[in-house]
Design a protein around this motif. Structure first.
Motif, mmCIF file in Angstrom:
data_model
loop_
_atom_site.group_PDB
_atom_site.id
_atom_site.type_symbol
_atom_site.label_atom_id
_atom_site.label_comp_id
_atom_site.label_asym_id
_atom_site.label_seq_id
_atom_site.Cartn_x
_atom_site.Cartn_y
_atom_site.Cartn_z
ATOM 1 N N HIS A 69 5.071 -5.821 -1.130
ATOM 2 C CA HIS A 69 5.384 -6.534 -2.364
ATOM 3 C C HIS A 69 4.239 -6.751 -3.277
ATOM 4 O O HIS A 69 4.452 -7.027 -4.489
ATOM 5 N N TYR A 70 2.883 -6.654 -2.732
ATOM 6 C CA TYR A 70 2.120 -6.722 -3.670
ATOM 7 C C TYR A 70 1.513 -5.194 -4.202
ATOM 8 O O TYR A 70 0.271 -5.201 -4.766
ATOM 9 N N CYS A 71 1.955 -4.048 -3.886
ATOM 10 C CA CYS A 71 1.548 -2.899 -4.212
ATOM 11 C C CYS A 71 2.255 -2.206 -5.257
ATOM 12 O O CYS A 71 3.632 -1.948 -5.171
ATOM 13 N N ASN A 72 1.781 -1.191 -6.182
ATOM 14 C CA ASN A 72 2.230 -0.683 -7.013
ATOM 15 C C ASN A 72 1.398 0.420 -7.491
ATOM 16 O O ASN A 72 0.495 0.337 -8.184
ATOM 17 N N THR A 263 3.980 -5.104 -9.700
ATOM 18 C CA THR A 263 4.299 -5.277 -8.416
ATOM 19 C C THR A 263 5.466 -6.389 -8.286
ATOM 20 O O THR A 263 5.497 -7.175 -9.247
#
Length: 506
Positions: A69-72, A263
């Motif tokens: 959920h914290y990654c893009n 994100t």
């Protein structure tokens, strides 16, 4: 005959030797001699070495087998500084050419890591072909890899084959219920697995991989992302478990959750931790694990010393245009790195040398019949330092980050760093960007002192108004030496009375 002296100077901090006041030792305490020898010159692991040795990452691993959920991930972005972001994706041959060009241009570059922008072990052919070529063409460079750990167990032997003796695993939880709030899915055995089941599989694989690395003699560092309200109260348990399974270092990093990064957490308004929250969590974990506090959460194509990024100098088109005498460059590289290693060895030897026997002087007291009280211990103080290469060497208005040290009677130790925006247009032209200055002051709000080489009139006044004391009197001094000197000045001035909140902003 002993000469009489008058007691007047403040006591030297316990455990603090000249020029080295314990910031590095605090991280290395508890490590075996073997592990200390293997990591003391590694810029990503040693607080001391990152001032002297450089590292680089090559972006050869685009695919990932889990979603966080914290990654893009961004593959063509030069404007963000965070994990998962790169300007150029590389094939193994291109990555090797880039590494050799950087090694020739930045002789102190000692470490090559693959950390993305996806997961290196989800791209095994590209990752291990890069390592194979570098092991042949640049054997003096340490090779590292960072992974989420999902398929780590099946590649431990392959990692050992290429003499990769440093691996980082990102482990954010050891409870599947917590993991289900961090990982929406994983790709496992040719299918997507969701929710709690996905988290349980990931956790099992991570812990098995960690145990296998330890058994194989490969050093394992664990990264954890601190997510307020999700895993903040859980991370001390993570620290205990990964230490028990063989990790030698734990790096708790703050969540990066600005909405503009795209994100899930950013879009949904999940906040990042405050600096004080991060420090408190790191302190809570430190009793069970050696903590890393100088991490910069680097891009997947970072180049240079920690805290700087020279990646834009080494794009593929620029490398092709370089005229490098590689044979001559490698001679210079070997000489410089040998000199750095010798200087560090001498510094460490001096720091740990036994103190010379002291002749007890005859002390003259001004009130010979009155008992002299013991000197006040003084409370800890957080100080921000605009630093470069281990020195207080950056103009306040030029600083793009500040190192934060905690000074106390036990010495100075690095507890973190704060990113900032440079707002100064020149040595004598500072203070035009009020908003930038306000953001910098906000980032340093829990610090009582800022040390820098120079500072303009306007920011000096704004810092003082915010209860932060600027100090430009220790320019070009070693950081720890300057920090302890300022702490002693505060002690003598009576500003460090334990428990006095008023003294903190006096």
């Amino acid at each position: 005959m002993d000469l009489p002296v008058i007691e007047s100077s403040p006591p030297v901090a316990a455990g603090c030797s000249a020029g080295s006041c314990g910031s590095t030792a605090s991280q290395m305490d508890g490590l075996s001699d073997d592990i200390r020898a293997r990591v003391q010159d590694h810029p990503c692991y040693s607080e001391e070495a990152h001032h002297y040795f450089a590292r680089m990452h090559v972006a050869v691993a685009p695919a990932c087998n889990i979603q966080c959920h914290y990654c893009n991930r961004k593959y063509d972005c030069a404007n963000e500084s965070r994990p998962g972001v790169v300007s150029e994706l590389l094939m193994p041959d291109q990555a090797v050419r880039k590494t050799l060009a950087v090694a020739a241009t930045i002789p102190q570059m000692s470490v090559l890591g693959i950390a993305g922008p996806g997961d290196p072990l989800a791209n095994p052919q590209r990752t291990f072909e890069t390592f194979r070529q570098l092991a042949l063409q640049a054997p003096d460079i340490k090779l590292c890899v960072s992974t989420n750990g999902l398929v780590l167990p099946e590649y431990v032997e392959e990692l050992a084959r290429y003499d990769i003796d440093h691996v980082t695993i990102t482990i954010n939880c050891v409870d599947p219920e917590v993991g289900a709030r961090i990982y929406p899915w994983i790709f496992w055995k040719n299918r997507r697995v969701f929710g709690r089941e996905a988290a349980a599989i990931l956790i099992k694989q991570q812990q098995q991989g960690l145990e296998m690395l330890t058994a194989r003699g490969i050093l394992a560092k664990v990264n954890s992302v601190l997510i307020p309200g999700v895993n903040d109260h859980h991370l001390p348990e993570v620290s205990k478990i990964v230490k028990a399974k063989g990790a030698f270092l734990h790096n708790v990093m703050p969540l990066i959750a600005e909405a503009e990064h795209g994100t899930f957490y950013g879009v949904m308004g999940q906040r990042s931790p405050k600096p004080a929250e991060l420090k408190a969590l790191q302190d809570a974990c430190e009793g069970d694990m050696n903590m890393m506090r100088h991490c910069r959460q680097c891009r997947a194509d970072a180049v240079g010393l920690l805290g700087e990024d020279r990646g834009a100098e080494f794009t593929l088109d620029k490398i092709e245009a370089m005229d490098i005498d590689y044979e001559a460059a490698m001679v210079v590289r070997a000489e410089l790195r040998a000199q750095i290693a010798a200087d560090l060895a001498e510094k460490r030897a001096q720091a740990h040398a036994p103190a010379a026997p002291q002749v007890t002087p005859q002390v003259i007291h001004f009130q010979p019949h009155a008992a002299k009280p013991a000197p006040a211990a003084g409370r800890p103080v957080l100080m921000a330092v605009a630093a470069k290469n281990g020195l207080v060497a950056v103009h306040f208005g030029h600083a793009k980050e500040f190192l934060v040290y905690e000074a106390s009677a036990s010495g100075a130790r690095l507890v973190g760093h704060r990113k900032a925006e440079s707002y100064c247009a020149g040595d004598e032209n500072c203070g035009d960007a009020d908003l930038v200055l306000a953001r910098t002051i906000q980032a340093l709000e829990d610090c009582e002192v800022v040390l820098c080489s120079r500072i303009g009139y306007e920011p000096w006044g704004e810092l003082e108004a915010a209860g932060i004391q600027p100090n430009g009197e220790h320019a070009m001094q070693p950081i720890e030496e300057a920090v302890i000197a300022v702490w002693h000045e505060m002690l003598v001035a009576g500003r460090l009375t334990a428990g006095s909140t008023a003294a903190k902003r006096a």
